[in-house]
Design a protein around this motif. Structure first.
Motif, PDB file in Angstrom:
ATOM      1  N   VAL A 129       0.611  23.908   0.840  1.00 14.29           N
ATOM      2  CA  VAL A 129       0.579  22.723   1.702  1.00 14.29           C
ATOM      3  C   VAL A 129      -0.807  22.091   1.691  1.00 14.29           C
ATOM      4  O   VAL A 129      -0.944  20.861   1.566  1.00 14.29           O
ATOM      5  CB  VAL A 129       1.020  23.085   3.137  1.00 14.29           C
ATOM      6  CG1 VAL A 129       0.820  21.917   4.074  1.00 14.29           C
ATOM      7  CG2 VAL A 129       2.476  23.519   3.154  1.00 14.29           C
ATOM      8  N   VAL A 130      -1.846  22.885   1.797  1.00 17.77           N
ATOM      9  CA  VAL A 130      -3.216  22.358   1.791  1.00 17.77           C
ATOM     10  C   VAL A 130      -3.549  21.746   0.428  1.00 17.77           C
ATOM     11  O   VAL A 130      -4.178  20.683   0.353  1.00 17.77           O
ATOM     12  CB  VAL A 130      -4.214  23.471   2.181  1.00 17.77           C
ATOM     13  CG1 VAL A 130      -5.654  23.025   1.954  1.00 17.77           C
ATOM     14  CG2 VAL A 130      -4.007  23.886   3.625  1.00 17.77           C
ATOM     15  N   THR A 169      -4.950  17.247  -2.857  1.00 14.10           N
ATOM     16  CA  THR A 169      -4.739  16.591  -4.146  1.00 14.10           C
ATOM     17  C   THR A 169      -4.383  15.123  -3.981  1.00 14.10           C
ATOM     18  O   THR A 169      -4.806  14.277  -4.769  1.00 14.10           O
ATOM     19  CB  THR A 169      -3.620  17.304  -4.924  1.00 14.10           C
ATOM     20  OG1 THR A 169      -3.947  18.671  -5.059  1.00 14.10           O
ATOM     21  CG2 THR A 169      -3.413  16.693  -6.281  1.00 14.10           C
ATOM     22  N   LEU A 170      -3.625  14.815  -2.947  1.00 14.59           N
ATOM     23  CA  LEU A 170      -3.168  13.441  -2.738  1.00 14.59           C
ATOM     24  C   LEU A 170      -4.034  12.674  -1.754  1.00 14.59           C
ATOM     25  O   LEU A 170      -3.596  11.693  -1.154  1.00 14.59           O
ATOM     26  CB  LEU A 170      -1.714  13.465  -2.242  1.00 14.59           C
ATOM     27  CG  LEU A 170      -0.729  14.187  -3.147  1.00 14.59           C
ATOM     28  CD1 LEU A 170       0.628  14.237  -2.505  1.00 14.59           C
ATOM     29  CD2 LEU A 170      -0.662  13.536  -4.504  1.00 14.59           C
ATOM     30  N   MET A 171      -5.274  13.108  -1.586  1.00 18.35           N
ATOM     31  CA  MET A 171      -6.169  12.498  -0.599  1.00 18.35           C
ATOM     32  C   MET A 171      -6.453  11.034  -0.895  1.00 18.35           C
ATOM     33  O   MET A 171      -6.646  10.241   0.015  1.00 18.35           O
ATOM     34  CB  MET A 171      -7.482  13.287  -0.554  1.00 18.35           C
ATOM     35  CG  MET A 171      -8.374  12.914   0.589  1.00 18.35           C
ATOM     36  SD  MET A 171      -7.670  13.296   2.178  1.00 18.35           S
ATOM     37  CE  MET A 171      -7.984  15.026   2.244  1.00 18.35           C
ATOM     38  N   ILE A 176       1.386   7.596   2.039  1.00 20.73           N
ATOM     39  CA  ILE A 176       2.387   8.425   1.370  1.00 20.73           C
ATOM     40  C   ILE A 176       1.934   9.885   1.305  1.00 20.73           C
ATOM     41  O   ILE A 176       2.763  10.793   1.237  1.00 20.73           O
ATOM     42  CB  ILE A 176       2.731   7.868  -0.035  1.00 20.73           C
ATOM     43  CG1 ILE A 176       3.998   8.502  -0.617  1.00 20.73           C
ATOM     44  CG2 ILE A 176       1.589   8.052  -0.976  1.00 20.73           C
ATOM     45  CD1 ILE A 176       5.240   8.107   0.061  1.00 20.73           C
ATOM     46  N   LYS A 177       0.621  10.124   1.365  1.00 22.53           N
ATOM     47  CA  LYS A 177       0.131  11.506   1.315  1.00 22.53           C
ATOM     48  C   LYS A 177       0.617  12.299   2.508  1.00 22.53           C
ATOM     49  O   LYS A 177       0.882  13.483   2.398  1.00 22.53           O
ATOM     50  CB  LYS A 177      -1.385  11.563   1.208  1.00 22.53           C
ATOM     51  CG  LYS A 177      -2.107  11.156   2.450  1.00 22.53           C
ATOM     52  CD  LYS A 177      -3.598  11.260   2.279  1.00 22.53           C
ATOM     53  CE  LYS A 177      -4.274  10.637   3.481  1.00 22.53           C
ATOM     54  NZ  LYS A 177      -5.672  10.441   3.303  1.00 22.53           N
ATOM     55  N   TYR A 178       0.742  11.631   3.660  1.00 23.92           N
ATOM     56  CA  TYR A 178       1.239  12.328   4.843  1.00 23.92           C
ATOM     57  C   TYR A 178       2.715  12.700   4.683  1.00 23.92           C
ATOM     58  O   TYR A 178       3.137  13.774   5.090  1.00 23.92           O
ATOM     59  CB  TYR A 178       1.050  11.478   6.093  1.00 23.92           C
ATOM     60  CG  TYR A 178      -0.399  11.184   6.386  1.00 23.92           C
ATOM     61  CD1 TYR A 178      -1.285  12.201   6.686  1.00 23.92           C
ATOM     62  CD2 TYR A 178      -0.875   9.886   6.337  1.00 23.92           C
ATOM     63  CE1 TYR A 178      -2.617  11.938   6.942  1.00 23.92           C
ATOM     64  CE2 TYR A 178      -2.198   9.604   6.598  1.00 23.92           C
ATOM     65  CZ  TYR A 178      -3.065  10.639   6.903  1.00 23.92           C
ATOM     66  OH  TYR A 178      -4.384  10.374   7.151  1.00 23.92           O
ATOM     67  N   ILE A 230       5.190   9.957  -9.335  1.00 23.04           N
ATOM     68  CA  ILE A 230       5.282   8.506  -9.175  1.00 23.04           C
ATOM     69  C   ILE A 230       3.993   7.928  -8.620  1.00 23.04           C
ATOM     70  O   ILE A 230       3.491   6.903  -9.093  1.00 23.04           O
ATOM     71  CB  ILE A 230       6.475   8.129  -8.255  1.00 23.04           C
ATOM     72  CG1 ILE A 230       7.791   8.401  -8.979  1.00 23.04           C
ATOM     73  CG2 ILE A 230       6.395   6.678  -7.800  1.00 23.04           C
ATOM     74  CD1 ILE A 230       9.009   8.223  -8.098  1.00 23.04           C
ATOM     75  N   TYR A 231       3.434   8.575  -7.602  1.00 26.59           N
ATOM     76  CA  TYR A 231       2.294   7.984  -6.897  1.00 26.59           C
ATOM     77  C   TYR A 231       0.926   8.398  -7.430  1.00 26.59           C
ATOM     78  O   TYR A 231      -0.075   7.931  -6.937  1.00 26.59           O
ATOM     79  CB  TYR A 231       2.375   8.295  -5.400  1.00 26.59           C
ATOM     80  CG  TYR A 231       3.485   7.517  -4.751  1.00 26.59           C
ATOM     81  CD1 TYR A 231       3.349   6.156  -4.536  1.00 26.59           C
ATOM     82  CD2 TYR A 231       4.667   8.121  -4.376  1.00 26.59           C
ATOM     83  CE1 TYR A 231       4.343   5.416  -3.955  1.00 26.59           C
ATOM     84  CE2 TYR A 231       5.681   7.404  -3.792  1.00 26.59           C
ATOM     85  CZ  TYR A 231       5.527   6.044  -3.575  1.00 26.59           C
ATOM     86  OH  TYR A 231       6.509   5.329  -3.006  1.00 26.59           O
ATOM     87  N   MET A 232       0.865   9.297  -8.405  1.00 27.95           N
ATOM     88  CA  MET A 232      -0.443   9.664  -8.941  1.00 27.95           C
ATOM     89  C   MET A 232      -0.694   8.822 -10.125  1.00 27.95           C
ATOM     90  O   MET A 232      -1.005   8.362 -10.874  1.00 27.95           O
ATOM     91  CB  MET A 232      -0.505  11.132  -9.296  1.00 27.95           C
ATOM     92  CG  MET A 232      -0.567  11.964  -8.056  1.00 27.95           C
ATOM     93  SD  MET A 232      -0.774  13.679  -8.393  1.00 27.95           S
ATOM     94  CE  MET A 232      -2.529  13.801  -8.420  1.00 27.95           C
TER      95      MET A 232
END
Length: 105
Positions: A40-41, A46-48, A53-55, A103-105
């Motif tokens: 989870v962390v 990674t998506l910071m 969307i990261k949340y 998709i989002y990276m």
């Protein structure tokens, strides 16, 4: 980075299902919980760089972690139908996390 996320999810699922269904060792239970928290962390860090969307992806990772812990609880009481549904949801959530990260990276 997607490869690392997929590898971590795969490792987490393998350790989880091994500790729940096949080998009953206290160290594997501890490893399952630690690996879930690290998962989870890692997803959140990674998506910071993403927006809100990261949340949502972090919440999906947290729900995967909680789903596996509920699976462990249901296995102790031998609830076969609930175990099957939870296992299917776990796999679907893992695939959703990988797809959303891709998709989002």
């Amino acid at each position: 980075m997607i490869f690392l996320i997929a590898l971590l999810i795969t490792m987490y699922l393998i350790v989880s299902y091994t500790s729940i269904y096949t080998i009953k060792m206290r160290i594997l239970d501890f490893l399952r919980i630690i690996l879930g928290a690290v998962f989870v962390v890692f997803i959140f860090i990674t998506l910071m760089h993403l927006g809100t969307i990261k949340y949502w992806i972090a919440l999906l990772a947290l729900s995967l972690f909680l789903n596996i812990e509920i699976s462990n609880y249901k296995f102790k009481f031998n609830d076969k139908k609930a175990k099957l549904i939870l296992d299917i949801f776990s796999v679907i959530m893992a695939v959703m996390i990988i797809v959303l990260c891709a998709i989002y990276m």
